[in-house]
Design a protein around this motif. Structure first.
Motif, PDB file in Angstrom:
ATOM      1  N   TYR A  86     -35.052 -68.057  32.175  1.00  0.00           N
ATOM      2  CA  TYR A  86     -34.340 -69.314  32.286  1.00  0.00           C
ATOM      3  C   TYR A  86     -33.840 -69.684  30.891  1.00  0.00           C
ATOM      4  O   TYR A  86     -34.446 -69.321  29.892  1.00  0.00           O
ATOM      5  N   GLY A  87     -32.758 -70.429  30.822  1.00  0.00           N
ATOM      6  CA  GLY A  87     -32.319 -70.850  29.507  1.00  0.00           C
ATOM      7  C   GLY A  87     -30.886 -71.280  29.463  1.00  0.00           C
ATOM      8  O   GLY A  87     -30.278 -71.601  30.484  1.00  0.00           O
ATOM      9  N   SER A  88     -30.327 -71.281  28.265  1.00  0.00           N
ATOM     10  CA  SER A  88     -28.990 -71.774  28.036  1.00  0.00           C
ATOM     11  C   SER A  88     -28.008 -70.637  27.827  1.00  0.00           C
ATOM     12  O   SER A  88     -28.387 -69.541  27.426  1.00  0.00           O
ATOM     13  N   THR A  89     -26.767 -70.882  28.165  1.00  0.00           N
ATOM     14  CA  THR A  89     -25.706 -69.914  27.951  1.00  0.00           C
ATOM     15  C   THR A  89     -24.611 -70.563  27.116  1.00  0.00           C
ATOM     16  O   THR A  89     -24.528 -71.795  27.060  1.00  0.00           O
ATOM     17  N   PRO A  90     -23.733 -69.774  26.473  1.00  0.00           N
ATOM     18  CA  PRO A  90     -23.713 -68.312  26.427  1.00  0.00           C
ATOM     19  C   PRO A  90     -24.811 -67.767  25.529  1.00  0.00           C
ATOM     20  O   PRO A  90     -25.544 -68.535  24.897  1.00  0.00           O
ATOM     21  N   TYR A  91     -24.910 -66.451  25.465  1.00  0.00           N
ATOM     22  CA  TYR A  91     -26.016 -65.801  24.771  1.00  0.00           C
ATOM     23  C   TYR A  91     -25.694 -65.589  23.290  1.00  0.00           C
ATOM     24  O   TYR A  91     -25.701 -64.487  22.768  1.00  0.00           O
ATOM     25  N   THR A  92     -25.419 -66.691  22.624  1.00  0.00           N
ATOM     26  CA  THR A  92     -25.057 -66.669  21.209  1.00  0.00           C
ATOM     27  C   THR A  92     -26.254 -66.232  20.367  1.00  0.00           C
ATOM     28  O   THR A  92     -27.390 -66.579  20.668  1.00  0.00           O
ATOM     29  N   THR A  93     -26.001 -65.480  19.302  1.00  0.00           N
ATOM     30  CA  THR A  93     -27.079 -64.988  18.449  1.00  0.00           C
ATOM     31  C   THR A  93     -27.177 -65.782  17.150  1.00  0.00           C
ATOM     32  O   THR A  93     -26.221 -66.414  16.703  1.00  0.00           O
ATOM     33  N   SER A  94     -28.340 -65.726  16.561  1.00  0.00           N
ATOM     34  CA  SER A  94     -28.588 -66.289  15.249  1.00  0.00           C
ATOM     35  C   SER A  94     -29.604 -65.385  14.569  1.00  0.00           C
ATOM     36  O   SER A  94     -30.244 -64.567  15.221  1.00  0.00           O
ATOM     37  N   ASP A  95     -29.781 -65.507  13.261  1.00  0.00           N
ATOM     38  CA  ASP A  95     -30.671 -64.559  12.582  1.00  0.00           C
ATOM     39  C   ASP A  95     -32.129 -64.980  12.664  1.00  0.00           C
ATOM     40  O   ASP A  95     -32.464 -66.150  12.799  1.00  0.00           O
ATOM     41  N   THR A  96     -32.984 -63.983  12.585  1.00  0.00           N
ATOM     42  CA  THR A  96     -34.408 -64.181  12.821  1.00  0.00           C
ATOM     43  C   THR A  96     -35.171 -64.724  11.625  1.00  0.00           C
ATOM     44  O   THR A  96     -36.216 -65.352  11.788  1.00  0.00           O
TER      45      THR A  96
END
Length: 286
Positions: A86-96
Motif C-alpha cells: 500500500y502507499g503513494s504514487t507515482p513511484y518517485t525515488t530519493s537517495d538513501t
C-alpha cells in the motif's frame, strides 16, 4: 531551490500485484493500483478508487494519509502476511543516505558465510557501530569489498526491487522508491539479505539503533512494538540545498518505507517528523 507549500493527500489502495509507492509534491494526489513492475510518470494523474479492508490491528494502511509539508514525501506499507503493498504514487525515488548501510552490512555478512569465512571481532564491531550509531568511516570499505555498484545491483536482484538505481563509488546516493524501501526491509527481515547465519544478528543491531539515527516510525509505535521493530534511517543535507530523509522499519509481518526531501533551511527534524507522522496516521489507533 525552494518548492511551494504543497498539501499532499494520498489515499492508500491495494496494489494488484503486491506493490504501490512513491509520491509527488503536487497537491491532492491520490494512489491508484498498479502492477508490481509498472512505473508511473510523476506527471501521471492518479484517480480515486475504493479502499480495501484493513490488514490487521496494528496498521490500517488504507487510511488517507494527509500531510501539509514543503518538498517531496512518499510512503509505502508492505503487509507480509498478505503480500500486499500500500502507499503513494507515482513511484518517485530519493537517495538513501545512511539507510543503505543496512544492506552494506547484510550483503557483506551473507557473502562471508557463503564463502565459509568467519568475520573477525574487529569487523563485527565495525559493522555494529555502522548500524547502531550510523558510523560512516568504515562503510565504504565494506561497500567496496561487496563489489561497489555490483552490490547495489545484487540488492535489486535479491530483494526484487523495481525502481532502485545505484551510483558507482557511493552507497549513500542509491536511489530508491518508498515501496522498494519496504521491500528491502522485508528482504532483511525474512533472511534473504543477510542469510540464515546473520539475519538474527543484523535485526538485533537494527533494533538497537541509538542516538541521532533513532527517529521516525519507531517514535510513533506503541512501546511494546518498538522493542520488536528493526529500523535504519538516512539523513543528510546535500549540496542541492535540500535535506534528504529516508526511513525504513520492519516488524512482525510488516515493513514501512518513507522518503522525503525538502529545503535545508527546515532542518533534519522536519523530515523526521514527516516519517513519524505518516506512521502515526497509518496506525489503527492514533
Amino acid at each position: 531551490m525552494r518548492r511551494p507549500l504543497a498539501v499532499l493527500t494520498l489515499l492508500a489502495a491495494l496494489a494488484t500485484a503486491g506493490c504501490s509507492g512513491g509520491a509527488t509534491p503536487k497537491a491532492a494526489t491520490r494512489q491508484v493500483p498498479a502492477a508490481a513492475d509498472t512505473f508511473e510518470s510523476p506527471d501521471a494523474a492518479p484517480s480515486e478508487i475504493p479502499s480495501a479492508a484493513p490488514s490487521g490491528p496494528l496498521f490500517t494502511p488504507t487510511q488517507t494519509v494527509t500531510m501539509n509539508v514543503k518538498g517531496f514525501w512518499s510512503w509505502a506499507y508492505y503487509d507480509h502476511k498478505t503480500d500486499q503493498m500500500y502507499g503513494s504514487t507515482p513511484y518517485t525515488t530519493s537517495d538513501t543516505a545512511s539507510m543503505a548501510k543496512a544492506w552494506v552490512a547484510a550483503d557483506w555478512l551473507r557473502r562471508q558465510a557463503e564463502s565459509g569465512k568467519q568475520p573477525s571481532s574487529t569487523a563485527m564491531a565495525e559493522l555494529s557501530r555502522m548500524i547502531r550509531d550510523s558510523e560512516t568511516i568504515n562503510t565504504f570499505k565494506y561497500h567496496v569489498q561487496n563489489g561497489n555498484l555490483t552490490s547495489i545491483k545484487r540488492m535489486i536482484t535479491v530483494c526484487g526491487l523495481t525502481e532502485t538505481k545505484g551510483t558507482q563509488n557511493s552507497w549513500s546516493l542509491t536511489q530508491m522508491s518508498a515501496r522498494d524501501v519496504a521491500r528491502l526491509a522485508k528482504c532483511i527481515g525474512d533472511g534473504r539479505a543477510a542469510g540464515p547465519k546473520w539475519t538474527g544478528w543484523l535485526l538485533n543491531e537494527m533494533r538497537s539503533v541509538r542516538g541521532p539515527g533513532r527517529f521516525g516510525p519507531i517514535e510513533a509505535l506503541p512501546a511494546d512494538v518498538q522493542k520488536t521493530t528493526a529500523i535504519k534511517n538516512g539523513w543528510l543535507a546535500r549540496d542541492d540545498g535540500q535535506w534528504h530523509i529516508a526511513c525504513m522499519a520492519v516488524g512482525d509481518g510488516w515493513s514501512l518505507g518513507i522518503m522525503a526531501h525538502y529545503p535545508s533551511s527546515l532542518g533534519k527534524d522536519y523530515g523526521a517528523k514527516t516519517c513519524r507522522e505518516v506512521t502515526k496516521q497509518l496506525l489503527t489507533q492514533h
